[in-house]
Motif scaffolding. Structure first.
Motif, PDB file in Angstrom:
ATOM      1  N   PHE A 107      63.445   9.880  40.429  1.00  0.00           N
ATOM      2  CA  PHE A 107      62.047  10.162  40.115  1.00  0.00           C
ATOM      3  C   PHE A 107      61.801  11.666  40.194  1.00  0.00           C
ATOM      4  N   ASP A 108      60.541  12.010  40.026  1.00  0.00           N
ATOM      5  CA  ASP A 108      60.038  13.385  40.063  1.00  0.00           C
ATOM      6  C   ASP A 108      60.592  14.157  41.265  1.00  0.00           C
ATOM      7  N   GLY A 109      61.123  15.354  40.978  1.00  0.00           N
ATOM      8  CA  GLY A 109      61.634  16.195  42.051  1.00  0.00           C
ATOM      9  C   GLY A 109      60.568  16.626  43.032  1.00  0.00           C
ATOM     10  N   GLY A 110      59.316  16.603  42.588  1.00  0.00           N
ATOM     11  CA  GLY A 110      58.225  17.007  43.462  1.00  0.00           C
ATOM     12  C   GLY A 110      58.001  16.086  44.635  1.00  0.00           C
ATOM     13  N   VAL A 111      58.513  14.863  44.572  1.00  0.00           N
ATOM     14  CA  VAL A 111      58.369  13.928  45.696  1.00  0.00           C
ATOM     15  C   VAL A 111      59.105  14.464  46.922  1.00  0.00           C
ATOM     16  N   SER A 112      60.293  14.982  46.716  1.00  0.00           N
ATOM     17  CA  SER A 112      61.146  15.395  47.834  1.00  0.00           C
ATOM     18  C   SER A 112      61.131  16.893  48.109  1.00  0.00           C
ATOM     19  N   ASP A 113      60.943  17.717  47.079  1.00  0.00           N
ATOM     20  CA  ASP A 113      61.003  19.172  47.269  1.00  0.00           C
ATOM     21  C   ASP A 113      60.218  19.871  46.161  1.00  0.00           C
ATOM     22  N   SER A 114      58.903  19.901  46.314  1.00  0.00           N
ATOM     23  CA  SER A 114      58.026  20.445  45.270  1.00  0.00           C
ATOM     24  C   SER A 114      58.255  21.920  44.992  1.00  0.00           C
TER      25      SER A 114
ATOM     26  N   LYS B 110      54.551  10.947  53.052  1.00  0.00           N
ATOM     27  CA  LYS B 110      54.464  12.161  53.881  1.00  0.00           C
ATOM     28  C   LYS B 110      54.527  13.427  53.028  1.00  0.00           C
ATOM     29  N   ARG B 111      54.446  13.251  51.723  1.00  0.00           N
ATOM     30  CA  ARG B 111      54.634  14.384  50.819  1.00  0.00           C
ATOM     31  C   ARG B 111      53.647  15.504  51.093  1.00  0.00           C
ATOM     32  N   ASN B 112      52.407  15.162  51.384  1.00  0.00           N
ATOM     33  CA  ASN B 112      51.398  16.209  51.600  1.00  0.00           C
ATOM     34  C   ASN B 112      51.763  17.085  52.801  1.00  0.00           C
ATOM     35  N   GLU B 113      52.305  16.469  53.850  1.00  0.00           N
ATOM     36  CA  GLU B 113      52.680  17.236  55.037  1.00  0.00           C
ATOM     37  C   GLU B 113      53.797  18.221  54.711  1.00  0.00           C
ATOM     38  N   GLU B 114      54.825  17.735  54.035  1.00  0.00           N
ATOM     39  CA  GLU B 114      55.963  18.587  53.676  1.00  0.00           C
ATOM     40  C   GLU B 114      55.531  19.698  52.724  1.00  0.00           C
ATOM     41  N   TYR B 115      54.675  19.335  51.789  1.00  0.00           N
ATOM     42  CA  TYR B 115      54.200  20.309  50.805  1.00  0.00           C
ATOM     43  C   TYR B 115      53.417  21.429  51.490  1.00  0.00           C
ATOM     44  N   ASN B 116      52.518  21.046  52.377  1.00  0.00           N
ATOM     45  CA  ASN B 116      51.691  22.038  53.059  1.00  0.00           C
ATOM     46  C   ASN B 116      52.520  22.920  53.993  1.00  0.00           C
ATOM     47  N   GLN B 117      53.515  22.328  54.640  1.00  0.00           N
ATOM     48  CA  GLN B 117      54.416  23.117  55.487  1.00  0.00           C
ATOM     49  C   GLN B 117      55.201  24.124  54.639  1.00  0.00           C
ATOM     50  N   THR B 118      55.580  23.692  53.439  1.00  0.00           N
ATOM     51  CA  THR B 118      56.310  24.593  52.543  1.00  0.00           C
ATOM     52  C   THR B 118      55.433  25.756  52.102  1.00  0.00           C
ATOM     53  N   LEU B 119      54.161  25.490  51.830  1.00  0.00           N
ATOM     54  CA  LEU B 119      53.244  26.568  51.453  1.00  0.00           C
ATOM     55  C   LEU B 119      53.066  27.557  52.604  1.00  0.00           C
ATOM     56  N   ASP B 120      52.974  27.040  53.824  1.00  0.00           N
ATOM     57  CA  ASP B 120      52.890  27.915  54.998  1.00  0.00           C
ATOM     58  C   ASP B 120      54.141  28.790  55.094  1.00  0.00           C
TER      59      ASP B 120
ATOM     60  N   PRO C  70      46.245  27.237  43.022  1.00  0.00           N
ATOM     61  CA  PRO C  70      45.768  28.532  43.522  1.00  0.00           C
ATOM     62  C   PRO C  70      46.204  28.778  44.965  1.00  0.00           C
ATOM     63  N   ARG C  71      46.237  30.028  45.343  1.00  0.00           N
ATOM     64  CA  ARG C  71      46.504  30.372  46.739  1.00  0.00           C
ATOM     65  C   ARG C  71      45.467  29.702  47.638  1.00  0.00           C
ATOM     66  N   GLY C  72      45.894  29.230  48.793  1.00  0.00           N
ATOM     67  CA  GLY C  72      44.989  28.557  49.722  1.00  0.00           C
ATOM     68  C   GLY C  72      44.905  27.059  49.534  1.00  0.00           C
ATOM     69  N   TYR C  73      45.438  26.560  48.411  1.00  0.00           N
ATOM     70  CA  TYR C  73      45.418  25.116  48.167  1.00  0.00           C
ATOM     71  C   TYR C  73      46.294  24.396  49.188  1.00  0.00           C
ATOM     72  N   ARG C  74      45.815  23.236  49.665  1.00  0.00           N
ATOM     73  CA  ARG C  74      46.616  22.367  50.511  1.00  0.00           C
ATOM     74  C   ARG C  74      46.413  20.928  50.031  1.00  0.00           C
ATOM     75  N   LYS C  75      47.487  20.163  50.025  1.00  0.00           N
ATOM     76  CA  LYS C  75      47.460  18.807  49.483  1.00  0.00           C
ATOM     77  C   LYS C  75      46.916  17.828  50.516  1.00  0.00           C
ATOM     78  N   GLU C  76      46.024  16.944  50.083  1.00  0.00           N
ATOM     79  CA  GLU C  76      45.467  15.928  50.967  1.00  0.00           C
ATOM     80  C   GLU C  76      46.362  14.697  51.020  1.00  0.00           C
ATOM     81  N   LYS C  77      46.179  13.905  52.054  1.00  0.00           N
ATOM     82  CA  LYS C  77      46.933  12.660  52.180  1.00  0.00           C
ATOM     83  C   LYS C  77      46.530  11.706  51.063  1.00  0.00           C
ATOM     84  N   ILE C  78      47.454  10.835  50.685  1.00  0.00           N
ATOM     85  CA  ILE C  78      47.127   9.791  49.698  1.00  0.00           C
ATOM     86  C   ILE C  78      46.098   8.860  50.326  1.00  0.00           C
ATOM     87  N   LYS C  79      44.954   8.706  49.661  1.00  0.00           N
ATOM     88  CA  LYS C  79      43.877   7.896  50.233  1.00  0.00           C
ATOM     89  C   LYS C  79      44.188   6.400  50.154  1.00  0.00           C
TER      90      LYS C  79
END
Length: 284
Positions: A160-167, A217-227, A187-196
């Motif tokens: 599947f989409d590579g963004g699932v594991s390593d965006s 858990k994708r949102n957590e990994e994504y946001n950590q990567t942005l940090d 945009p800069r400052g964007y953070r992904k929310e949890k799947i509702k």
């Protein structure tokens, strides 16, 4: 550029921004030692490696207005919202031909990030793999969004989409290069929310617990990567290009005008930042 790397985030038609960025770099005849693409980022990156000016605008700005490109009718008839056969066969083979010969002749390494359905882990397809697998097939796999697409079989394994594991594969890039350029589509400052509503995902992937765990858990990994990206930028290891909030669009943006505005924004922004990029890359 020797020992230089560019990382291209996905995001569906938000890749119009990346297309504009890369168009300016093509005009400046700038090349990289390595291009790492995820989903839509891999798609626009392929046209960059094949050195085809104008191609990304045709594919990501113009053709999405064609009813054959995407829509709910394709989701119901094929299981994919984006018409993969049209996008990855008819367009590159006939309508806006992809220059595969130049792509493989170019010394730039090209890597496509996908996600294994069995393990939930990122799997990298390098250019040497694409010679056997096929460029289009790897790009389809990296662009197959869970629930909106079907998984792609490559060598008996589903992806599947590579963004699932390593965006945004910055850690992978920095394991191979001292510093890298990153093109984001948010945009800069964007953070992904949890799947509702997780129920559709839990039902669809109940037989693939490792994939499901990573997906939820994708949102957590994504946001950590942005940090991490921001930290690496401060340390001078990353050069980040990101769109301004006012140009934000959806991954399935229907408006030609908005896609074109985002593409032009990417082009202008890269033009404005080019001298800073040259300094970052230690260009003469």
């Amino acid at each position: 550029m020797k020992n230089s790397c560019i990382i291209l985030e996905g995001g569906g038609l938000r890749g119009s921004f990346t297309g504009g960025v890369l168009e300016y770099l093509l005009e400046q005849e700038l090349n990289f030692d390595r291009v790492i693409g995820v989903s839509a980022g891999a798609c626009v990156g392929a046209s960059f490696v094949s050195r085809q000016k104008g191609r990304n605008r045709q594919v990501n700005v113009v053709y999405p207005s064609d009813k054959r490109y995407m829509g709910s009718r394709h989701l119901f008839s094929t299981g994919s919202y984006f018409n993969m056969d049209f996008i990855f066969r008819e367009i590159p083979d006939t309508l806006v031909p992809f220059d595969e010969q130049t792509f493989f002749k170019n010394e730039t390494e090209f890597e496509v990030i996908t996600t294994s359905l069995a393990t939930g882990r990122a799997v990298v397809f390098a250019k040497k793999d694409l010679a056997n697998v096929g460029v289009s097939k790897a790009l389809v796999a990296s662009s197959s969004i869970p629930l909106l697409s079907q998984p792609v079989d490559i060598g008996g394994h589903l992806f599947f989409d590579g963004g699932v594991s390593d965006s945004i594969p910055v850690r992978y890039a920095l394991s191979k290069h001292e510093k890298a350029v990153v093109v984001l589509t948010r945009p800069r400052g964007y953070r992904k929310e949890k799947i509702k509503n997780t129920l559709p995902f839990r039902l669809a992937f109940r037989k693939h617990p490792e994939f499901l765990k990573v997906l939820l858990k994708r949102n957590e990994e994504y946001n950590q990567t942005l940090d991490f990206c921001e930290q690496m930028e401060q340390e001078g290891k990353l050069f980040i290009i990101a769109p301004s909030p006012e140009f934000s669009i959806s991954r399935i943006e229907k408006s030609y005008e908005k896609r074109e505005a985002l593409y032009n924004h990417g082009y202008r922004l890269m033009c404005e930042e080019f001298e800073n990029l040259r300094i970052f890359l230690n260009m003469d």
